[in-house]
Design a protein around this motif. Structure first.
Motif, PDB file in Angstrom:
ATOM      1  N   ALA A   3     136.812  16.275  18.578  1.00 49.22           N
ATOM      2  CA  ALA A   3     135.434  16.641  18.893  1.00 49.22           C
ATOM      3  C   ALA A   3     134.652  15.384  19.284  1.00 49.22           C
ATOM      4  N   LEU A  93     136.287   9.369  31.305  1.00 49.42           N
ATOM      5  CA  LEU A  93     136.043   8.772  29.990  1.00 49.42           C
ATOM      6  C   LEU A  93     136.237   9.772  28.851  1.00 49.42           C
ATOM      7  N   GLU A  94     135.673  10.949  29.020  1.00 45.96           N
ATOM      8  CA  GLU A  94     135.753  11.919  27.932  1.00 45.96           C
ATOM      9  C   GLU A  94     137.208  12.293  27.628  1.00 45.96           C
ATOM     10  N   ALA A  97     138.961   9.278  26.038  1.00 44.09           N
ATOM     11  CA  ALA A  97     138.457   9.094  24.668  1.00 44.09           C
ATOM     12  C   ALA A  97     139.066  10.143  23.740  1.00 44.09           C
ATOM     13  N   SER A 101     141.180   9.251  20.502  1.00 46.75           N
ATOM     14  CA  SER A 101     140.698   9.689  19.183  1.00 46.75           C
ATOM     15  C   SER A 101     141.718  10.553  18.461  1.00 46.75           C
ATOM     16  N   ASN A 109     136.253   4.694  17.440  1.00 48.27           N
ATOM     17  CA  ASN A 109     136.384   4.833  18.889  1.00 48.27           C
ATOM     18  C   ASN A 109     134.999   5.081  19.458  1.00 48.27           C
ATOM     19  N   TYR A 110     134.502   4.109  20.235  1.00 53.43           N
ATOM     20  CA  TYR A 110     133.133   4.160  20.742  1.00 53.43           C
ATOM     21  C   TYR A 110     133.090   3.979  22.247  1.00 53.43           C
ATOM     22  N   GLU A 111     132.108   4.642  22.846  1.00 57.38           N
ATOM     23  CA  GLU A 111     131.726   4.287  24.210  1.00 57.38           C
ATOM     24  C   GLU A 111     130.674   3.182  24.128  1.00 57.38           C
ATOM     25  N   ARG A 112     130.870   2.103  24.911  1.00 57.76           N
ATOM     26  CA  ARG A 112     129.866   1.043  24.969  1.00 57.76           C
ATOM     27  C   ARG A 112     129.410   0.837  26.405  1.00 57.76           C
ATOM     28  N   GLU A 113     128.193   0.301  26.544  1.00 58.83           N
ATOM     29  CA  GLU A 113     127.595   0.125  27.863  1.00 58.83           C
ATOM     30  C   GLU A 113     128.167  -1.135  28.516  1.00 58.83           C
ATOM     31  N   HIS A 114     129.216  -0.963  29.276  1.00 66.06           N
ATOM     32  CA  HIS A 114     129.876  -2.102  29.921  1.00 66.06           C
ATOM     33  C   HIS A 114     130.941  -1.537  30.850  1.00 66.06           C
ATOM     34  N   PHE A 116     133.939  -2.462  30.596  1.00 65.49           N
ATOM     35  CA  PHE A 116     134.861  -2.082  29.518  1.00 65.49           C
ATOM     36  C   PHE A 116     134.086  -1.129  28.614  1.00 65.49           C
ATOM     37  N   LEU A 118     135.294   1.683  26.761  1.00 64.50           N
ATOM     38  CA  LEU A 118     135.893   2.360  25.608  1.00 64.50           C
ATOM     39  C   LEU A 118     136.479   1.321  24.656  1.00 64.50           C
ATOM     40  N   TRP A 119     136.015   1.363  23.418  1.00 61.91           N
ATOM     41  CA  TRP A 119     136.383   0.368  22.404  1.00 61.91           C
ATOM     42  C   TRP A 119     136.881   1.080  21.166  1.00 61.91           C
TER      43      TRP A 119
ATOM     44  N   PHE B 151     125.777  -2.331  23.867  1.00 64.76           N
ATOM     45  CA  PHE B 151     125.269  -1.255  23.024  1.00 64.76           C
ATOM     46  C   PHE B 151     126.262  -0.105  22.988  1.00 64.76           C
ATOM     47  N   ARG B 154     128.291   6.799  23.007  1.00 72.23           N
ATOM     48  CA  ARG B 154     128.831   7.879  22.170  1.00 72.23           C
ATOM     49  C   ARG B 154     129.798   7.343  21.132  1.00 72.23           C
ATOM     50  N   LYS B 157     134.793   8.675  17.402  1.00 74.59           N
ATOM     51  CA  LYS B 157     135.527   8.797  16.138  1.00 74.59           C
ATOM     52  C   LYS B 157     135.107   7.668  15.216  1.00 74.59           C
TER      53      LYS B 157
END
Lengths: 164, 166
Positions: A3, A93-94, A97, A101, A109-114, A116, A118-119, B151, B154, B157
């Motif tokens: 989710a 991305l979704e 991700a 996940s 597991n985060y989306e970041r503004e860059h 790159f 997906l972290w 920043f 989303r 997880k």
């Protein structure tokens, strides 16, 4: 596919938590009792009953404010772990991700503004398993995965002082 | 400072870690319940957790909060490209601020990713985080150090780490 958690609406922390809840979240990040009845010790300090401490912690957990009451391990002392980054085309991305996940070895597991964007952090019982997980993601997505392992820790984790 | 000597975890330590890594059960006698689950007397559970903490395998033991749910809506990873011989003093300077929740040196990945020092900053909003970054730049003398502020958007997880199969 796991989710996707959407950003939640802004809300004031002060309003949403009782005085007892705030003290439980703020004052026991470090000195948690290592004795047979830890919640009773906390209760004594807080001037409430043991049952009230346990029930309040359960409620905080259900509401998501409390991750857990337990240990924070020093990285690299137990098993193997790394931060990893990917530059995923936004339209995928979704999907990517979700794939990442869904792996049990992935904890954050985060989306970041860059570029790159997906972290994620991968942990495994040993380096070989860790590498296999990263290779698997790269292979399945066709997108390179940058392994960025931790080499030195400069932060003494005493918890996070909450500003209410 | 991390000692890279991984003082051996024995099989019993690993069994115990697998049992507690997701958190203690929220019951009156959590150590007894863990002991019952893995066949270990309660006093041994407590003694081993205590020893793991003393050895630094456990950094801390206690309440672990989730920042976002507590009103810290902005979260940034700030990455710095620091000369290798300056990492230690700069890492120690950054790691001392209470708004910094993590500060690590990581391996660079050249040429795509030159950054070797990372910190995580939580704030009530973006401007609060950017103010904290400005404070670091000023007080740790990082004006000439290339950096980027990533920043989070989303959160797909967020779990506690699972190092060992339970």
């Amino acid at each position: 596919m796991a989710a996707v958690l959407q950003p939640q609406p802004k809300e004031s922390a002060t309003v949403d938590f009782t005085a007892l809840e705030r003290r439980l979240l703020d004052e026991f990040q470090q000195e948690f009792p290592l004795s047979p009845r830890p919640f009773a010790e906390m209760a004594e300090r807080l001037g409430v009953s043991e049952a009230e401490v346990v029930e309040t912690l359960k409620s905080l957990k259900e509401r998501g404010a409390l991750s857990r009451v337990g240990p924070v391990f020093r990285p690299k002392r137990v098993g193997a772990s790394t931060l990893a980054a990917m530059a995923v085309p936004p339209e995928y991305l979704e999907e990517v991700a979700g794939l990442v996940s869904a792996l049990p070895e992935v904890n954050h597991n985060y989306e970041r503004e860059h570029r790159f964007n997906l972290w994620f952090v991968v942990t495994a019982e040993d380096a070989a398993h860790l590498e296999a997980v990263l290779d698997g993601i790269a292979e399945e997505t066709g997108i390179p995965v940058l392994p960025l392992p931790m080499e030195e820790d400069f932060h003494i984790d005493l918890g996070f002082r909450l500003k209410w | 400072m991390v000692s890279h000597v991984d003082s051996a975890l024995d099989a019993t330590d690993r069994r115990l870690i697998a049992a507690i890594q997701g958190g203690l059960p929220l019951v009156a006698e959590p150590y007894r319940e863990i002991g019952d689950a893995i066949g270990m007397p309660e006093q041994d559970v407590i003694a081993r957790i205590s020893a793991l903490r003393d050895r630094g395998v456990i950094k801390r033991m206690g309440v672990v909060v989730r920042h976002h749910e507590l009103g810290y809506h902005a979260n940034a990873m700030v990455v710095w490209d620091v000369p290798d011989d300056k990492v230690q003093p700069l890492g120690e300077c950054i790691g001392n601020y209470e708004f910094v929740t993590l500060c690590y040196r990581r391996r660079r990945y050249l040429p795509e990713w030159p950054y070797n020092l990372y910190c995580m900053i939580h704030g009530s909003d973006r401007n609060a985080v950017l103010d904290h970054v400005a404070q670091l730049v000023d007080e740790c003398r990082l004006a000439a150090t290339p950096h980027e502020v990533l920043f989070s958007r989303r959160r797909f997880k967020q779990n506690g780490a699972r190092y060992l199969r339970g």
